[in-house]
Scaffold this active site. Structure first.
Site, short mmCIF file in Angstrom:
data_model
loop_
_atom_site.label_atom_id
_atom_site.label_comp_id
_atom_site.label_asym_id
_atom_site.label_seq_id
_atom_site.Cartn_x
_atom_site.Cartn_y
_atom_site.Cartn_z
N ARG A 54 -4.14 7.39 0.73
CA ARG A 54 -3.93 6.36 -0.28
C ARG A 54 -5.21 5.60 -0.63
O ARG A 54 -5.63 5.56 -1.78
CB ARG A 54 -2.93 5.35 0.28
CG ARG A 54 -1.97 4.76 -0.67
CD ARG A 54 -0.98 3.95 0.15
NE ARG A 54 -0.53 4.72 1.30
CZ ARG A 54 0.60 5.41 1.32
NH1 ARG A 54 1.39 5.38 0.29
NH2 ARG A 54 0.96 6.11 2.36
N THR A 55 -5.84 5.02 0.38
CA THR A 55 -6.96 4.13 0.11
C THR A 55 -8.15 4.89 -0.46
O THR A 55 -8.79 4.46 -1.42
CB THR A 55 -7.37 3.40 1.41
OG1 THR A 55 -6.22 2.77 1.95
CG2 THR A 55 -8.43 2.36 1.13
#
Lengths: 302, 214
Positions: A54-55
């Site tokens: 995600r990040t």
């Protein structure tokens, strides 16, 4: 603001500037040309010593939407596995002309150390169990979008606070912006230093739920646990998991947040995870806007 | 300060690379000369509204986009005048150009203005960009780039309240409220009732530039 290392470094005005900038940049995601020329010719290095989907993807997309060049560097398959230190890796990347380093590291404080070594802007994308500032900014952004205010908002952060960098960043940022935070966790998963945090602590989820505008669930980070912090997953889930029955006792307009990745059946039941009052996917969308805002504010000016 | 008009900031940021936009301290309103007062601004806008209608043969496909901050209320006023004459709504909005500026690296990161494109978009429309002061032309260059990323208008025109000259790019306005010959060292300040409480265009005195002898 030269680096983004901790949400504790942000003044109220700075935090609001990030949120307002992100709100404008959110429009870019709805256009046919999802790109701005602002950071053309700048280089952003994603330096990731820990697994992340995600990040890292979010930072990459944010930088690309601002026309920056992005280099992804993960510790696996690099010179790190041959024994290169964080400092040498960072200096190597700097020698290649990186304007900014987005760093995730399993050691708390890694981003702070890095900021002393390199010239460019350092963005903390998670350091150990310490901080994850852009996650807190996107969480707060989501709260403001959904509920229209932050001042006086009552936020419960539930789960593995001890191993959570998301919790600390959120507590500091929400406090700056006038919200009231209550941490809810089993006593074994509350940090020893919690009395120094600007928030209250409870061990009883059922008492806190009806009084909360936002319930933020944290993943139980089994990979960081080297002791038995609770008897069994089932018992944890029964006392601190958000199931349909508890969800029904929340206020009608209260929202459920989760930084991801979710473990369905542990801290959140599948039913609740799929509810329209659960903002998990919005948080991901907002993450790109917030990271664009941070990259613009750190790299866009002189 | 935010209250400082963009015209004035432009004159400092764009004018020969003067590096210190805060050098002048509080605006020298005491010695500034009013070159357009409220009624004159109203009359200029009424004339521009009619010119837009005339040039676009009724303005069926006109969309007005104001450039923040003071272009936005000007676009709104023009739209209301056109509506008053033609009796139908004119799509209007705002177009922030901050992310497209060519001088971003000369100053700390700026706060963004609002971009608010009407729901029908700009594809196939005749877009009239509206701003308060035309100076170097760099703002308009940035606005054309910003517009290009939003859609493909049939044509783009430019309406301006004050043209103060000193172009640095091949840009000209289609509709001009007032041509105002200035020296590079003078400042033009537009005040509008929406943000400032009253309407006026002020010509400020020449002032010494930091880093320039004399």
């Amino acid at each position: 603001m030269r680096h983004l290392l901790s949400t504790g470094d942000l003044s109220r005005d700075e935090a609001l500037l990030v949120l307002d900038t992100a709100a404008e940049l959110a429009q870019v995601g709805d256009r046919s040309v999802k790109k701005l020329p602002t950071l053309r010719g700048r280089t952003v290095v994603n330096l990731f010593y820990e697994d992340s989907t995600r990040t890292r993807t979010s930072f990459e997309l944010a930088a690309k939407r601002l026309s920056a060049d992005v280099i992804n560097f993960s510790a696996k398959g690099s010179s790190v596995s041959k024994g290169e230190s964080l400092k040498d890796t960072a200096l190597t990347l700097q020698a290649m002309g990186a304007d900014s380093v987005v760093v995730r590291h399993n050691a708390s404080g890694a981003a702070h150390r890095l900021a002393e070594w390199v010239d460019g802007a350092v963005l903390n994308a998670g350091d150990g169990t310490h901080e994850h500032p852009t996650q807190a900014l996107l969480d707060v952004f989501t709260m403001r979008e959904r509920l229209g205010r932050l001042d006086g908002l009552r936020v419960a952060i539930v789960g593995d606070v001890l191993h959570s960098r998301v919790a600390r960043s959120n507590v500091l940022l929400l406090h700056t912006l006038g919200a009231e935070v209550t941490l809810v966790a089993p006593p074994t998963l509350v940090p020893v230093s919690v009395h120094t945090w600007p928030c209250s602590v409870s061990y009883d989820l059922d008492a806190v739920l009806p009084k909360s505008d936002v319930v933020m669930l944290l993943r139980v980070q089994a990979e960081r646990m080297h002791d038995a912090f609770f008897p069994s997953a089932r018992e944890y889930s029964r006392r601190y998991g958000l199931d349909a029955e508890r969800f029904a006792r929340m206020q009608d307009d209260a929202i459920v947040m989760h930084p991801g990745p979710m473990v369905r059946g542990m801290e959140i039941s599948a039913e609740v995870a799929d509810s329209t009052r659960t903002t998990v996917n919005e948080q991901v969308t907002n993450g790109v806007s917030v990271r664009m805002a941070v990259l613009y504010l750190l790299l866009g000016g002189s | 300060m935010c209250a400082q008009s963009r015209a004035e900031r432009d004159s400092q940021v764009f004018g020969e690379g003067s590096a210190d936009p805060r050098g002048s301290g509080p605006r020298a309103a005491a010695t500034a000369r009013t070159v357009l007062d409220g009624p004159e601004i109203e009359r200029a806008l009424t004339r521009i509204a009619h010119e837009i209608l005339e040039r676009t043969k009724g303005g069926d496909d006109v969309t007005l986009l104001g450039i923040p901050s003071r272009g936005v209320p000007l676009a709104e006023r023009l739209a209301r005048r056109i509506e008053g004459v033609e009796g139908r709504t004119v799509p209007r909005g705002s177009l922030d150009i901050t992310m497209y500026r060519d001088d971003l690296r000369l100053a700390p990161a700026r706060a963004l203005g609002r971009t608010d494109v009407p729901p029908e978009g700009v594809d196939g429309r005749l877009v009239v960009l509206v701003d308060d002061v035309l100076f170097s032309g760099r703002t308009v260059r940035a606005a054309l780039d910003a517009l290009n990323d939003i859609g493909r208008p049939r044509a783009v025109q430019l309406a301006i309240l004050v043209d103060r000259g000193h172009r640095e790019l091949p840009v000209r306005a289609d509709y001009v409220g007032k041509n105002l010959p200035t020296s590079l060292r003078e400042t033009v300040t537009v005040q509008l009732s929406e943000p400032d409480g009253h309407d006026a265009v002020l010509l400020g005195p020449a002032k010494p530039r930091p880093g320039e002898e004399g």
